[in-house]
Design a protein around this motif. Structure first.
Motif, PDB file in Angstrom:
ATOM      1  N   PRO A  55      -3.382   1.157  -1.525  1.00 39.10           N
ATOM      2  CA  PRO A  55      -3.743  -0.053  -2.283  1.00 39.10           C
ATOM      3  C   PRO A  55      -2.542  -0.994  -2.409  1.00 39.10           C
ATOM      4  O   PRO A  55      -1.415  -0.552  -2.605  1.00 39.10           O
ATOM      5  N   ILE A  56      -2.836  -2.282  -2.283  1.00 36.10           N
ATOM      6  CA  ILE A  56      -1.774  -3.277  -2.460  1.00 36.10           C
ATOM      7  C   ILE A  56      -1.633  -3.616  -3.936  1.00 36.10           C
ATOM      8  O   ILE A  56      -0.533  -3.634  -4.499  1.00 36.10           O
ATOM      9  N   ASP A  57      -2.741  -3.907  -4.586  1.00 33.27           N
ATOM     10  CA  ASP A  57      -2.747  -4.114  -6.025  1.00 33.27           C
ATOM     11  C   ASP A  57      -4.086  -3.616  -6.564  1.00 33.27           C
ATOM     12  O   ASP A  57      -5.049  -3.470  -5.817  1.00 33.27           O
ATOM     13  N   SER A  58      -4.149  -3.290  -7.829  1.00 29.25           N
ATOM     14  CA  SER A  58      -5.378  -2.739  -8.408  1.00 29.25           C
ATOM     15  C   SER A  58      -5.502  -3.174  -9.863  1.00 29.25           C
ATOM     16  O   SER A  58      -4.502  -3.487 -10.517  1.00 29.25           O
ATOM     17  N   VAL A  59      -6.765  -3.158 -10.328  1.00 28.87           N
ATOM     18  CA  VAL A  59      -7.023  -3.531 -11.718  1.00 28.87           C
ATOM     19  C   VAL A  59      -7.494  -2.336 -12.535  1.00 28.87           C
ATOM     20  O   VAL A  59      -7.711  -2.424 -13.733  1.00 28.87           O
ATOM     21  N   SER A  60      -7.702  -1.207 -11.879  1.00 30.77           N
ATOM     22  CA  SER A  60      -8.116  -0.001 -12.595  1.00 30.77           C
ATOM     23  C   SER A  60      -7.334   1.190 -12.075  1.00 30.77           C
ATOM     24  O   SER A  60      -6.863   1.185 -10.944  1.00 30.77           O
ATOM     25  N   SER A  61      -7.214   2.185 -12.904  1.00 32.30           N
ATOM     26  CA  SER A  61      -6.445   3.362 -12.527  1.00 32.30           C
ATOM     27  C   SER A  61      -7.112   4.176 -11.447  1.00 32.30           C
ATOM     28  O   SER A  61      -6.473   5.004 -10.792  1.00 32.30           O
ATOM     29  N   SER A  62      -8.386   3.938 -11.182  1.00 35.24           N
ATOM     30  CA  SER A  62      -9.096   4.745 -10.185  1.00 35.24           C
ATOM     31  C   SER A  62      -8.734   4.370  -8.758  1.00 35.24           C
ATOM     32  O   SER A  62      -9.038   5.094  -7.834  1.00 35.24           O
ATOM     33  N   THR A  63      -8.064   3.267  -8.566  1.00 37.03           N
ATOM     34  CA  THR A  63      -7.728   2.812  -7.206  1.00 37.03           C
ATOM     35  C   THR A  63      -6.235   2.832  -6.949  1.00 37.03           C
ATOM     36  O   THR A  63      -5.737   2.147  -6.071  1.00 37.03           O
ATOM     37  N   GLN A  64      -5.497   3.582  -7.750  1.00 36.88           N
ATOM     38  CA  GLN A  64      -4.047   3.605  -7.554  1.00 36.88           C
ATOM     39  C   GLN A  64      -3.594   4.712  -6.616  1.00 36.88           C
ATOM     40  O   GLN A  64      -2.431   4.815  -6.299  1.00 36.88           O
ATOM     41  N   ALA A  65      -4.554   5.525  -6.132  1.00 33.61           N
ATOM     42  CA  ALA A  65      -4.169   6.620  -5.237  1.00 33.61           C
ATOM     43  C   ALA A  65      -4.050   6.130  -3.801  1.00 33.61           C
ATOM     44  O   ALA A  65      -4.545   5.077  -3.435  1.00 33.61           O
ATOM     45  N   THR A  66      -3.386   6.958  -2.950  1.00 32.49           N
ATOM     46  CA  THR A  66      -3.249   6.701  -1.516  1.00 32.49           C
ATOM     47  C   THR A  66      -4.049   7.750  -0.777  1.00 32.49           C
ATOM     48  O   THR A  66      -3.944   8.944  -1.055  1.00 32.49           O
ATOM     49  N   TRP A  67      -4.880   7.278   0.185  1.00 32.15           N
ATOM     50  CA  TRP A  67      -5.695   8.204   0.962  1.00 32.15           C
ATOM     51  C   TRP A  67      -5.015   8.442   2.313  1.00 32.15           C
ATOM     52  O   TRP A  67      -4.696   7.484   3.036  1.00 32.15           O
ATOM     53  N   VAL A  68      -4.741   9.675   2.630  1.00 32.14           N
ATOM     54  CA  VAL A  68      -4.036  10.036   3.861  1.00 32.14           C
ATOM     55  C   VAL A  68      -4.776  11.178   4.517  1.00 32.14           C
ATOM     56  O   VAL A  68      -5.244  12.111   3.848  1.00 32.14           O
ATOM     57  N   SER A  69      -4.878  11.123   5.847  1.00 30.22           N
ATOM     58  CA  SER A  69      -5.495  12.233   6.583  1.00 30.22           C
ATOM     59  C   SER A  69      -4.715  13.504   6.326  1.00 30.22           C
ATOM     60  O   SER A  69      -3.489  13.492   6.079  1.00 30.22           O
ATOM     61  N   SER A  70      -5.394  14.619   6.414  1.00 30.56           N
ATOM     62  CA  SER A  70      -4.800  15.903   6.078  1.00 30.56           C
ATOM     63  C   SER A  70      -3.569  16.194   6.927  1.00 30.56           C
ATOM     64  O   SER A  70      -3.603  16.109   8.156  1.00 30.56           O
ATOM     65  N   GLY A  71      -2.465  16.509   6.253  1.00 30.08           N
ATOM     66  CA  GLY A  71      -1.248  16.920   6.941  1.00 30.08           C
ATOM     67  C   GLY A  71      -0.362  15.791   7.412  1.00 30.08           C
ATOM     68  O   GLY A  71       0.742  16.025   7.901  1.00 30.08           O
ATOM     69  N   VAL A  72      -0.777  14.530   7.284  1.00 30.40           N
ATOM     70  CA  VAL A  72       0.001  13.396   7.790  1.00 30.40           C
ATOM     71  C   VAL A  72       0.961  12.906   6.724  1.00 30.40           C
ATOM     72  O   VAL A  72       0.597  12.800   5.536  1.00 30.40           O
ATOM     73  N   ASP A  73       2.191  12.601   7.122  1.00 27.82           N
ATOM     74  CA  ASP A  73       3.192  12.050   6.226  1.00 27.82           C
ATOM     75  C   ASP A  73       3.010  10.532   6.186  1.00 27.82           C
ATOM     76  O   ASP A  73       3.070   9.866   7.229  1.00 27.82           O
ATOM     77  N   PRO A  74       2.763   9.936   5.010  1.00 27.99           N
ATOM     78  CA  PRO A  74       2.564   8.480   4.929  1.00 27.99           C
ATOM     79  C   PRO A  74       3.755   7.691   5.450  1.00 27.99           C
ATOM     80  O   PRO A  74       3.617   6.522   5.824  1.00 27.99           O
ATOM     81  N   GLU A  75       4.950   8.314   5.490  1.00 27.01           N
ATOM     82  CA  GLU A  75       6.131   7.619   5.992  1.00 27.01           C
ATOM     83  C   GLU A  75       6.074   7.375   7.500  1.00 27.01           C
ATOM     84  O   GLU A  75       6.974   6.751   8.067  1.00 27.01           O
TER      85      GLU A  75
END
Length: 565
Positions: A127-147
């Motif tokens: 997420p770039i910006d959010s208005v609720s706490s439910s969208t503050q997470a990052t979704w990443v495929s299993s085992g992948v490093d977001p970096e």
């Protein structure tokens, strides 16, 4: 042999067999310290090495161009496929975000990322910006490093929401493994909440890398084989050309060593065969000319020896008559008295000439021998100066002696005295009244005598003639000492007979410098000399062309003095 009917038949019996000693050893049988010598003397090695280097450069450039084109084609094809698939996934995700409320949309995004675990790509949604706490997470495929997503790509996606951006990166896994990948990213927007998301799809490039690896290994193998093939072709071609050249060199060396019957083998009718035929014809002509010259030289030596011996008998009779006339010259009239004196002087010169001719004939026949004794060269110098007192007084030249220590050697005193008589006599005659210096010195192995005058010196155009028989520098110059023209020639032979050397230096207007170096004991090879090659008082350096060394095949000497004894 050459086939019948051709014009390439050899002029003499060719050499049979192969002399492997005449060829350079292969480099793998040569010590590494001798590789520079092998490189300098082997044309074949230089050609093959040059061919290998040039082939390697060409193959490298061609392989690099081909590999670049293949890589660009494979990656570009994968990039187009990834863009098409990424566009479809982005449209699907954007539709899900626009279709429902926020929880349903978030569930749809999470489901998209989960479905990518077994697909052809991995997904990262941030997420770039959010208005609720439910969208503050990052979704990443299993085992992948977001970096795995580069920061540069993140910045581009955030700055422009209307485009798909891509770049090559390294896909990192949480277990530490990595693989090459293409990451495509864009921006998503949820209309109901106006929230924005970064969506990145990472496509693995491992299959493409494997294909490129196979292509690279194939190009490398093909290039290496091509370079080796070109090197082998160059080696075979140069061997065909160099082998006759080496054979010609071997035959030339044997001809130079006196084996005049040697000839090259003639095979075929090509240019190399014609070269062999021409070489054989040249060798045959040289053999005939050398044999003709040897026979002529033998006849000349025999003639000189015979004439010299035959003239001694009548000369003895003439000498007896001349002595009687000379004893009674006071009873003659002035004209007859002068004639008797002239006859006596010319008879003396004639006898000296006969003696020199007989000596030369002994040298030519190899019959000269040494009568060795241990002497001090200073004593020989003293005797020679005593015999030249009259000439020295008439020329008015000052004699300077630099003989501080004994200078002993085992020599034939008669022959050494003859050498010094020639050198000192010439120095006095050509000194122009200027001082003459005689120097002696010795070391453990050698003894030397140097004669230095400051007269007219040598002229460069007369360099090769000074020690020639019967040669005179100036035919118009009067001979005050009655020389025969053979003195310096005999001096050379006497020095060579001792195993010594005779060096000469000269410069027009600065005089001449002769240095005689002799071994102190018979059979001791000369390495150097106790005296310098040039006089220490020389005002300028004269090139080595003014130096003559006994025993050297090159007798380069500039001079303006004859061979007068």
């Amino acid at each position: 042999m050459t086939p019948a009917g051709t014009d390439l038949e050899p002029t003499a019996q060719p050499v049979t067999g192969t002399d492997w000693h005449a060829y350079p050893k292969p480099i793998w049988r040569t010590s590494p310290k001798h590789w520079p010598d092998f490189w300098r003397r082997s044309i074949q090695a230089r050609i093959v090495t040059g061919t290998l280097l040039m082939s390697a450069v060409v193959v490298f450039l061609v392989g690099w161009v081909m590999m670049s084109q293949v890589t660009d084609g494979v990656l570009e094809s994968r990039r187009e496929t990834a863009h098409a698939e990424a566009a479809a996934q982005v449209n699907r995700a954007q539709a899900e975000l626009n279709a429902g409320d926020a929880p349903a949309a978030m569930e749809a995004v999470s489901q998209l990322v989960s479905n990518s675990n077994g697909g052809t790509f991995k997904a990262v949604v941030v997420p770039i910006d959010s208005v609720s706490s439910s969208t503050q997470a990052t979704w990443v495929s299993s085992g992948v490093d977001p970096e795995s997503v580069p920061q540069v790509l993140r910045s581009s996606v955030i700055a422009d929401p209307s485009k798909l951006f891509d770049t090559y990166t390294t896909l990192k896994y949480q277990d530490g493994s990595t693989e090459p990948a293409l990451v495509v990213g864009t921006q998503l927007r949820m209309e109901s909440t106006n929230e924005r998301f970064q969506m990145y799809l990472l496509f693995s490039l491992t299959p493409q890398a494997e294909v490129l690896g196979v292509v690279q290994r194939a190009l490398l193998t093909a290039g290496l084989l091509l370079v080796l093939l070109l090197g082998a072709v160059a080696w075979l071609v140069t061997r065909q050309v160099v082998t006759p050249v080496r054979m010609a060199r071997r035959i030339a060396e044997r001809l130079a060593a006196g084996r005049l019957e040697e000839r090259m083998q003639v095979r075929g009718t090509d240019d190399l065969a014609r070269l062999a035929v021409s070489f054989n014809k040249m060798a045959s002509n040289l053999q005939q000319q050398i044999r003709r010259l040897e026979e002529l030289s033998r006849l000349q030596r025999r003639f000189v020896s015979d004439v010299s011996h035959e003239l001694r008998t009548p000369l003895t009779t003439v000498r007896m008559a001349a002595d009687l006339l000379h004893e009674a010259k006071d009873d003659f009239d002035p004209v007859s008295r002068r004639s008797v004196e002239l006859m006596q002087n010319e008879l003396n010169r004639f006898e000296a000439l006969l003696a020199d001719l007989l000596e030369i004939s002994r040298f030519d026949a190899g019959a000269a021998a040494l009568d060795l004794e241990d002497v001090d060269l200073r004593d020989i110098v003293a005797r020679v100066l005593e015999n030249h007192e009259t000439l020295l007084a008439r020329k008015g030249a000052e004699m300077l002696l630099d003989m501080p220590r004994p200078c002993r050697a085992q020599v034939d005193s008669r022959r050494i005295e003859r050498i010094l008589r020639n050198l000192i006599g010439n120095a006095i005659e050509h000194s122009e009244g200027r001082p003459i210096r005689i120097t002696t010195a010795s070391d453990e192995d050698a003894a030397a005598v140097a004669v230095r005058d400051h007269g007219i010196g040598f002229r460069a155009e007369e360099a090769d003639l000074v020690f020639s028989r019967f040669w005179r520098a100036d035919p118009a110059r009067a001979r005050t000492t009655g020389g025969t023209g053979l003195g310096l020639s005999i001096a050379l032979e006497d020095a060579r007979l001792h195993g010594g050397r005779l060096d000469a230096w000269g410069s027009p207007g600065e005089g001449a410098y002769f240095r005689l170096t002799l071994p102190r004991r018979p059979g001791v090879p000369l390495i150097g000399s106790p005296l310098p090659t040039r006089p220490p008082d020389a005002s300028r350096v004269v090139p080595d062309i003014n130096l003559v060394e006994v025993g050297s095949p090159y007798q380069k000497l500039t001079g303006d003095r004859g061979g007068a004894e």
